[in-house]
Design a protein around this motif. Structure first.
Motif, PDB file in Angstrom:
ATOM      1  N   UNK A   1       0.843  -1.202   0.000  1.00 30.83           N
ATOM      2  CA  UNK A   1       0.000   0.000   0.000  1.00 30.83           C
ATOM      3  C   UNK A   1       0.877   1.251   0.000  1.00 30.83           C
ATOM      4  N   UNK A   2       1.916   1.227   0.843  1.00 32.84           N
ATOM      5  CA  UNK A   2       2.797   2.390   0.933  1.00 32.84           C
ATOM      6  C   UNK A   2       3.483   2.668  -0.404  1.00 32.84           C
ATOM      7  N   UNK A   3       3.835   1.587  -1.128  1.00 29.99           N
ATOM      8  CA  UNK A   3       4.494   1.810  -2.416  1.00 29.99           C
ATOM      9  C   UNK A   3       3.518   2.418  -3.423  1.00 29.99           C
ATOM     10  N   UNK A   4       2.216   2.325  -3.134  1.00 26.99           N
ATOM     11  CA  UNK A   4       1.252   2.926  -4.044  1.00 26.99           C
ATOM     12  C   UNK A   4       0.759   4.286  -3.593  1.00 26.99           C
ATOM     13  N   UNK A   5       1.207   4.737  -2.423  1.00 21.85           N
ATOM     14  CA  UNK A   5       0.748   6.051  -1.939  1.00 21.85           C
ATOM     15  C   UNK A   5       1.332   7.149  -2.819  1.00 21.85           C
ATOM     16  N   UNK A   6       0.474   7.983  -3.422  1.00 22.63           N
ATOM     17  CA  UNK A   6       0.990   9.051  -4.284  1.00 22.63           C
ATOM     18  C   UNK A   6       1.844  10.027  -3.480  1.00 22.63           C
TER      19      UNK A   6
END
Lengths: 303, 323
Positions: free
Chosen positions: A130-135
Motif C-alpha cells: 500500500x505504501x508503495x502505491x501512496x501518491x
C-alpha cells in the motif's frame, strides 16, 4: 497402423508432421509484428524525449558556472549563474530521507524474511504494498498535516526529507527482501550448526552476503525520490541562493527550480534554465541508476 | 517499486532461541515493520483529522459539486465531482493505451527477444521509469502537445458526436487537455506494467511451454496456450499498479492540463484538475486551516482510491507477482 505394417521402411515424417496451415502462419507472423511494434512504440517517446532534453539542455549545462554557482543576484532574464543551490538541495533532501529510510527499510525487510510469522507479518507485507502505491502528493499532505498544521513547524527541507522517507521505504524494503530471499539457506544452517544465534547469523552472514544487492536497491530508491516534485511544492519554499541548512529557511531543489522557472519566468534565460535543470536532474538520476547496476554486477549471489 | 507479494514462510531457525541479544534484535526488526504499518495508518488518520472540520463547514455537496471555492474560509464551497471525472478520464485513457502496449512489450522481451538482447532491451524500458515525472510534464506540454494537436483536431472533427471527443471546456484550445495528459501518463506507467508482467511471464512453467511446442504449436500458439493463461492475473495486477500510479501522478498533470473555468462534461478535450494536481496547484496558499482542510479532504479521497486499487492488485496477483 496397417500402413506402418505394410511399409515398415517408410519414414513416419510426412503423416506425423503436417505442415503448418496458412492461417496459423499468418496469425503467428501478425503476432510477431505486433509485439515488435509495441516495443518500438515505447522506444519512440523515450528517444524523442531524451533528444529534446539534450538538445535544449546542453547549451545551459556546458558553462562551468552552471555547476558551481547559484542564481543569487541573477535577474530572471539574465543568462548567468547556475543550479548549484538546487543540486545541493536535491542531494541534502535525499540524504535526509536515506538516513531514516535505509536502516528502517533494511530492518523491516529482515523482519519480513527472517522473523515474519502470523498476522503482523501479513499486515506488514500488505502495508508495504500500500505504501508503495501512496501518491507522493498524499505523502506530502500527511507530513504537512502532522508537522505544519498540528505541530506548528515551519516549511523546511527537512520536512521534504521526511515525506521522501515514506516514498523510499517500500523501494528499500522490497529490494532488500528480494536479496535476503536469495541468500542460500545452507549459509544460515551452517552458522546455526556452529551454535551462532540467529541475530548474529543475520548480522554477520546473511546481511553481508546480500550487501551488494541491498546497496543496489538503496541507490534505486535514491534515484526515485530525487525526481519527486510534489513534496517540495507543498513542504518548502524556493530559494535562489545556496542554503545548506535543511532545518531553516527556503531550500531549492532541481524539480522546484524547474517548476518555479516554468511558472514564473517566460524569458529565454528561463527556458534555458528549465531544460538545463531537466537535463541535470536526468543526469543525476542516471548516475545513481548506473551505480546501482554496476554494484549489482559484483553481487556475490545471483538470481 | 510497484511490487505485490505474499509473505513467504520465514527462513530456518536455530534450535536455541537465543538470549537478550536475540530478543533485542527481534524487537528491533519487528519495530521497523511496525513503522511501515503505523505510517500507512497515520496517513489515513491525520488526513481524516484535518479534513473533517472543513467537510463540516462545507456549504456544497462534497461528492456532487463541481466547484472548489476555498477563497472565503467562512463560506467554503467545494466538491470533488470534476476532480474525479478528470482523474478517472486521464488515468483510464492512459490504461487503455498502456495495457495492450505493455502486454506486447512484455511478450516481446520474454518470448521473442534472444537472451543476448533481453538485458539491453529491458534496460531501455527501465530508462523510461527513471525519467522524473516533472521532465515528462515539461516535455509533454512544450514538445508533445503541439505535435499531437492535429490528431486531436482530427478526432474532434470526425468523432465529435461521441462524448469523449466532443469539444471540451477549454475549446478551441487542443493542447494541454486530458487527452494530452492521458498519452503522457500512458508513457509513464508503461514501464510499471511491463516490468511486473514480464516477471510473471518468465515464471511460466517450462513444461507447459514445452508441451505446447511438442504438439507443434507455433510461437503465438505457445503464448496463447501457456504463457497468457498463466500470466493473466499478473498482467491485471500490473495494470492495477499502473492505474494506481496514474491516479496519483501530480506534477506531470499539473504542467500538462490547463485550468478551466467551466465544469467538465466528460470530454477528453476538457481542461481542469485531478485530485493531485489541484492540491499541488494550491500548495503555496496553504495558510488558513479550513481552506487547507478542503484540499486535505481531496487528498484523502485520492489516498482511498489508490489504497483500493493497490489492494485489488495484490489480491488479483495472489502471490504470483513477487519482489
Amino acid at each position: 497402423m496397417s500402413t506402418a505394417l505394410d511399409a515398415p521402411d517408410r519414414p513416419a515424417v510426412p503423416e506425423t508432421f503436417r505442415s503448418v496451415s496458412a492461417s496459423r502462419k499468418i496469425k503467428n507472423q501478425a503476432a510477431t509484428v505486433l509485439v515488435t511494434l509495441a516495443f518500438l512504440i515505447a522506444v519512440i517517446p523515450l528517444v524523442w524525449l531524451l533528444v529534446s532534453v539534450l538538445v535544449k539542455g546542453i547549451p545551459a549545462i556546458v558553462s562551468a558556472d552552471w555547476w558551481t554557482k547559484s542564481l543569487s543576484g541573477v535577474t530572471p532574464d539574465e543568462v548567468r549563474g547556475g543550479v548549484y543551490h538546487a543540486i545541493a538541495g536535491t542531494l541534502i533532501q535525499a540524504l535526509i530521507a536515506g538516513i531514516f529510510a535505509v536502516p528502517i527499510g533494511i530492518l523491516a525487510a529482515v523482519y519480513l524474511v527472517e522473523y515474519g510469522r502470523g498476522r503482523l507479518a501479513k499486515i506488514t507485507s500488505f502495508m508495504v504494498d500500500i505504501l508503495s502505491g501512496v501518491p507522493s502528493i498524499v505523502a506530502a499532505l500527511f507530513i504537512f498535516a502532522l508537522f505544519i498544521s498540528i505541530l506548528g513547524f515551519d516549511q523546511s527541507g527537512f520536512l521534504v526529507g521526511l515525506a521522501l522517507v515514506l516514498l523510499m521505504l517500500p523501494v528499500v524494503i522490497r529490494n532488500t527482501q528480494e536479496m535476503l530471499q536469495l541468500v542460500p539457506d545452507e549459509l544460515r544452517e551452517a552458522a546455526y550448526a556452529l551454535g551462532i544465534p540467529k541475530w548474529k547469523t543475520i548480522l554477520r552472514i546473511v546481511l553481508p552476503t546480500a550487501l551488494s544487492g541491498t546497496v543496489t536497491g538503496v541507490m534505486l530508491a535514491f534515484a526515485r525520490v530525487m525526481g519527486e516534485t510534489a513534496p517540495v511544492l507543498v513542504l518548502v519554499g524556493y530559494a535562489r541562493a545556496i542554503n545548506f541548512n535543511p532545518f531553516q529557511g527556503n531550500m531549492a531543489s532541481l524539480p522546484l527550480l524547474i517548476y518555479t522557472e516554468l511558472s514564473t519566468n517566460p524569458s529565454a534565460a528561463g527556458q534555458l534554465r528549465i531544460w538545463g535543470g531537466a537535463l541535470t536532474l536526468i543526469i543525476i538520476v542516471m548516475i545513481f541508476q548506473i551505480i546501482a547496476s554496476v554494484i549489482s554486477r559484483f553481487s556475490s549471489i545471483s538470481k | 517499486m510497484g511490487s505485490v507479494s505474499e509473505p513467504q514462510s520465514p527462513k530456518a531457525s536455530p534450535a536455541s532461541t537465543g538470549g537478550a541479544g536475540e530478543r533485542a534484535f527481534r524487537w528491533l526488526t519487528s519495530g521497523a515493520g511496525l513503522v511501515v504499518v503505523a505510517a500507512v495508518v497515520l496517513i489515513g488518520v491525520f488526513l481524516i483529522v484535518q479534513a473533517v472540520p472543513s467537510l463540516i463547514a462545507n456549504h456544497a455537496n462534497f461528492f456532487t459539486s463541481a466547484q472548489f471555492n476555498t477563497g472565503d474560509a467562512n463560506n467554503l464551497m467545494f466538491g470533488i465531482r470534476d476532480l474525479l471525472v478528470v482523474t478517472l478520464l486521464s488515468s483510464l485513457m492512459a490504461l487503455a493505451i498502456a495495457m495492450p502496449v505493455g502486454l506486447g512489450i512484455a511478450l516481446f522481451l520474454t518470448q521473442y527477444t534472444p537472451s543476448r538482447l533481453a538485458r539491453p532491451f529491458a534496460f531501455v524500458i527501465g530508462v523510461l521509469a527513471a525519467v522524473p515525472s516533472i521532465v515528462y510534464g515539461l516535455w509533454g506540454i512544450l514538445v508533445l502537445a503541439p505535435v499531437i494537436e492535429p490528431f486531436a483536431q482530427f478526432l474532434q472533427t470526425y468523432l465529435g458526436w461521441f462524448f469523449l471527443f466532443s469539444p471540451g471546456n477549454i475549446s478551441p484550445v487542443l493542447t494541454g487537455t486530458i487527452f494530452t495528459a492521458g498519452i503522457i501518463l500512458a508513457i509513464m506507467i508503461l514501464p510499471i506494467i511491463t516490468a511486473t508482467t514480464q516477471e510473471v511471464f518468465r515464471q511460466t512453467p517450462r513444461f507447459q511451454i514445452e508441451a505446447a511446442q511438442a504438439l507443434g504449436a507455433t510461437r503465438w500458439e505457445v503464448i496463447r496456450m501457456a504463457v497468457l493463461p498463466y500470466g493473466r492475473s499478473g498482467f491485471i495486477a500490473a495494470s492495477m499498479l499502473g492505474l494506481g500510479r496514474a491516479l496519483g501522478e501530480t506534477i506531470a498533470i499539473l504542467l500538462v492540463i490547463r485550468a478551466s473555468t467551466s465544469p467538465s462534461h466528460g470530454s477528453l478535450f476538457d481542461g481542469g484538475y485531478t485530485f493531485a494536481s489541484l492540491i499541488a496547484s494550491a500548495a503555496s496558499e496553504f495558510s488558513q486551516p479550513l481552506p487547507t482542510g478542503a484540499y486535505i479532504a481531496a487528498g484523502l479521497v485520492l489516498f482511498v482510491l489508490t489504497f483500493v486499487v493497490n489492494a485489488i492488485a495484490r489480491v488479483v496477483a495472489g502471490g504470483k507477482v513477487n519482489g
